[in-house]
Design a protein around this motif. Structure first.
Motif, PDB file in Angstrom:
ATOM      1  N   VAL A  22      -0.280 -11.928 -56.876  1.00  0.00           N
ATOM      2  CA  VAL A  22      -0.445 -12.171 -58.265  1.00  0.00           C
ATOM      3  C   VAL A  22      -1.006 -10.693 -58.854  1.00  0.00           C
ATOM      4  O   VAL A  22      -1.963 -10.147 -58.618  1.00  0.00           O
ATOM      5  CB  VAL A  22      -1.248 -13.291 -58.762  1.00  0.00           C
ATOM      6  CG1 VAL A  22      -1.386 -13.553 -60.205  1.00  0.00           C
ATOM      7  CG2 VAL A  22      -0.691 -14.251 -58.031  1.00  0.00           C
ATOM      8  N   LEU A  23      -0.267 -10.130 -59.984  1.00  0.00           N
ATOM      9  CA  LEU A  23      -0.876  -9.107 -60.796  1.00  0.00           C
ATOM     10  C   LEU A  23      -1.903  -9.272 -61.456  1.00  0.00           C
ATOM     11  O   LEU A  23      -1.926 -10.255 -62.384  1.00  0.00           O
ATOM     12  CB  LEU A  23       0.333  -8.405 -61.499  1.00  0.00           C
ATOM     13  CG  LEU A  23       1.463  -7.832 -60.542  1.00  0.00           C
ATOM     14  CD1 LEU A  23       2.617  -7.250 -61.532  1.00  0.00           C
ATOM     15  CD2 LEU A  23       1.058  -6.827 -59.601  1.00  0.00           C
ATOM     16  N   ASN A  24      -3.022  -8.332 -61.759  1.00  0.00           N
ATOM     17  CA  ASN A  24      -3.987  -8.422 -62.670  1.00  0.00           C
ATOM     18  C   ASN A  24      -3.281  -8.043 -63.990  1.00  0.00           C
ATOM     19  O   ASN A  24      -2.902  -7.210 -64.234  1.00  0.00           O
ATOM     20  CB  ASN A  24      -4.894  -7.720 -62.309  1.00  0.00           C
ATOM     21  CG  ASN A  24      -6.405  -7.796 -63.223  1.00  0.00           C
ATOM     22  OD1 ASN A  24      -5.978  -7.915 -64.395  1.00  0.00           O
ATOM     23  ND2 ASN A  24      -7.306  -7.570 -62.845  1.00  0.00           N
ATOM     24  N   SER A  25      -3.294  -8.850 -64.992  1.00  0.00           N
ATOM     25  CA  SER A  25      -3.028  -8.755 -66.342  1.00  0.00           C
ATOM     26  C   SER A  25      -3.714  -7.498 -67.208  1.00  0.00           C
ATOM     27  O   SER A  25      -3.041  -6.944 -68.017  1.00  0.00           O
ATOM     28  CB  SER A  25      -2.856  -9.939 -67.151  1.00  0.00           C
ATOM     29  OG  SER A  25      -4.367 -10.286 -67.481  1.00  0.00           O
ATOM     30  N   ASP A  26      -4.631  -7.276 -66.620  1.00  0.00           N
ATOM     31  CA  ASP A  26      -5.488  -5.894 -67.270  1.00  0.00           C
ATOM     32  C   ASP A  26      -4.995  -4.593 -66.763  1.00  0.00           C
ATOM     33  O   ASP A  26      -5.245  -3.730 -67.225  1.00  0.00           O
ATOM     34  CB  ASP A  26      -6.891  -6.268 -67.242  1.00  0.00           C
ATOM     35  CG  ASP A  26      -7.591  -7.157 -67.843  1.00  0.00           C
ATOM     36  OD1 ASP A  26      -6.941  -7.706 -68.771  1.00  0.00           O
ATOM     37  OD2 ASP A  26      -8.701  -7.740 -67.437  1.00  0.00           O
ATOM     38  N   VAL A  27      -4.191  -4.788 -65.763  1.00  0.00           N
ATOM     39  CA  VAL A  27      -3.715  -3.447 -65.091  1.00  0.00           C
ATOM     40  C   VAL A  27      -2.219  -3.146 -65.389  1.00  0.00           C
ATOM     41  O   VAL A  27      -1.549  -4.148 -65.441  1.00  0.00           O
ATOM     42  CB  VAL A  27      -3.865  -3.696 -63.390  1.00  0.00           C
ATOM     43  CG1 VAL A  27      -3.027  -2.534 -62.555  1.00  0.00           C
ATOM     44  CG2 VAL A  27      -4.851  -3.928 -62.984  1.00  0.00           C
ATOM     45  N   THR A  28      -1.876  -1.942 -66.008  1.00  0.00           N
ATOM     46  CA  THR A  28      -0.634  -1.710 -66.041  1.00  0.00           C
ATOM     47  C   THR A  28       0.053  -0.769 -65.043  1.00  0.00           C
ATOM     48  O   THR A  28      -0.870   0.020 -64.532  1.00  0.00           O
ATOM     49  CB  THR A  28      -0.579  -0.692 -67.458  1.00  0.00           C
ATOM     50  OG1 THR A  28      -1.254  -1.286 -68.630  1.00  0.00           O
ATOM     51  CG2 THR A  28       0.674  -0.107 -67.907  1.00  0.00           C
ATOM     52  N   GLN A  29       1.236  -1.313 -64.777  1.00  0.00           N
ATOM     53  CA  GLN A  29       1.788  -0.651 -63.456  1.00  0.00           C
ATOM     54  C   GLN A  29       3.018   0.124 -63.999  1.00  0.00           C
ATOM     55  O   GLN A  29       3.598  -0.626 -64.411  1.00  0.00           O
ATOM     56  CB  GLN A  29       1.974  -1.471 -62.277  1.00  0.00           C
ATOM     57  CG  GLN A  29       2.414  -1.033 -60.930  1.00  0.00           C
ATOM     58  CD  GLN A  29       2.503  -1.938 -59.841  1.00  0.00           C
ATOM     59  OE1 GLN A  29       1.783  -2.803 -60.035  1.00  0.00           O
ATOM     60  NE2 GLN A  29       3.135  -1.558 -58.882  1.00  0.00           N
ATOM     61  N   THR A  30       3.205   1.373 -63.551  1.00  0.00           N
ATOM     62  CA  THR A  30       4.138   2.239 -63.977  1.00  0.00           C
ATOM     63  C   THR A  30       4.789   2.892 -62.930  1.00  0.00           C
ATOM     64  O   THR A  30       4.220   3.464 -61.945  1.00  0.00           O
ATOM     65  CB  THR A  30       3.830   3.035 -65.075  1.00  0.00           C
ATOM     66  OG1 THR A  30       3.154   2.531 -66.258  1.00  0.00           O
ATOM     67  CG2 THR A  30       4.931   3.912 -65.633  1.00  0.00           C
ATOM     68  N   LEU A  31       6.272   2.775 -62.760  1.00  0.00           N
ATOM     69  CA  LEU A  31       7.096   3.411 -61.967  1.00  0.00           C
ATOM     70  C   LEU A  31       7.857   4.642 -62.259  1.00  0.00           C
ATOM     71  O   LEU A  31       8.667   4.324 -63.167  1.00  0.00           O
ATOM     72  CB  LEU A  31       7.895   2.297 -60.991  1.00  0.00           C
ATOM     73  CG  LEU A  31       8.795   2.902 -60.039  1.00  0.00           C
ATOM     74  CD1 LEU A  31       8.220   3.405 -58.869  1.00  0.00           C
ATOM     75  CD2 LEU A  31       9.660   2.000 -59.554  1.00  0.00           C
ATOM     76  N   HIS A  32       7.745   5.735 -62.084  1.00  0.00           N
ATOM     77  CA  HIS A  32       8.578   6.871 -62.292  1.00  0.00           C
ATOM     78  C   HIS A  32       9.520   7.442 -60.969  1.00  0.00           C
ATOM     79  O   HIS A  32       8.905   7.537 -60.018  1.00  0.00           O
ATOM     80  CB  HIS A  32       7.876   8.049 -62.796  1.00  0.00           C
ATOM     81  CG  HIS A  32       6.820   7.820 -63.945  1.00  0.00           C
ATOM     82  ND1 HIS A  32       7.444   7.599 -65.122  1.00  0.00           N
ATOM     83  CD2 HIS A  32       5.655   7.375 -63.999  1.00  0.00           C
ATOM     84  CE1 HIS A  32       6.557   7.282 -65.970  1.00  0.00           C
ATOM     85  NE2 HIS A  32       5.393   6.823 -65.362  1.00  0.00           N
ATOM     86  N   LYS A  33      10.782   7.553 -61.168  1.00  0.00           N
ATOM     87  CA  LYS A  33      11.454   7.918 -60.030  1.00  0.00           C
ATOM     88  C   LYS A  33      11.739   9.295 -60.395  1.00  0.00           C
ATOM     89  O   LYS A  33      12.376   9.605 -61.218  1.00  0.00           O
ATOM     90  CB  LYS A  33      12.995   6.993 -59.698  1.00  0.00           C
ATOM     91  CG  LYS A  33      13.809   7.256 -58.747  1.00  0.00           C
ATOM     92  CD  LYS A  33      14.782   6.394 -58.428  1.00  0.00           C
ATOM     93  CE  LYS A  33      15.413   6.808 -56.954  1.00  0.00           C
ATOM     94  NZ  LYS A  33      16.765   5.885 -56.859  1.00  0.00           N
TER      95      LYS A  33
END
Length: 121
Positions: A57-68
């Motif tokens: 489960v992801l923490n809603s306070d964390v922003t996770q971004t993926l850059h390829k």
């Protein structure tokens, strides 16, 4: 990759005998290789899981971004992202976590991020 195993062994070599110490180990992941390493250093180990260990489960306070990006563009993209988070990291309340696959890469990257983008590690 168990890139941190030699450092752990060095630390334990300097510690008192296992009967005279209390040891606590933390891991964000628990693959078999980490379990095996922990069992070689711990007596009567107790495993504590935070949250539901059967479901990620992801923490809603964390922003996770993926850059390829291509391998050669990783460093410049990282610096671009860091500058986008804050142009003045010393006075910023922002925190970042950068995951890498080897300790030597982590050490090198920490120096680069501090020197080139102004973030402390």
């Amino acid at each position: 990759d168990m890139g941190f195993e030699p450092q752990i062994k060095t630390i334990f070599a300097e510690c008192p005998a296992s009967q005279a110490r209390q040891t606590v180990m933390f891991s964000a992941t628990w693959p078999r290789s980490v379990q095996k390493l922990a069992s070689s250093f711990l007596n009567r180990a107790v495993q504590i899981n935070i949250g539901n260990s059967d479901e990620l489960v992801l923490n809603s306070d964390v922003t996770q971004t993926l850059h390829k990006v291509s391998h050669g563009d990783k460093e410049s993209k990282l610096m671009e992202v860091l500058r986008g988070i804050s142009s003045n990291p010393q006075s910023s309340d922002s925190s970042i976590i950068i995951f890498v696959n080897q300790k030597r890469v982590c050490d090198k990257l920490a120096m680069q991020v501090k020197a080139r983008a102004g973030w402390s590690s």
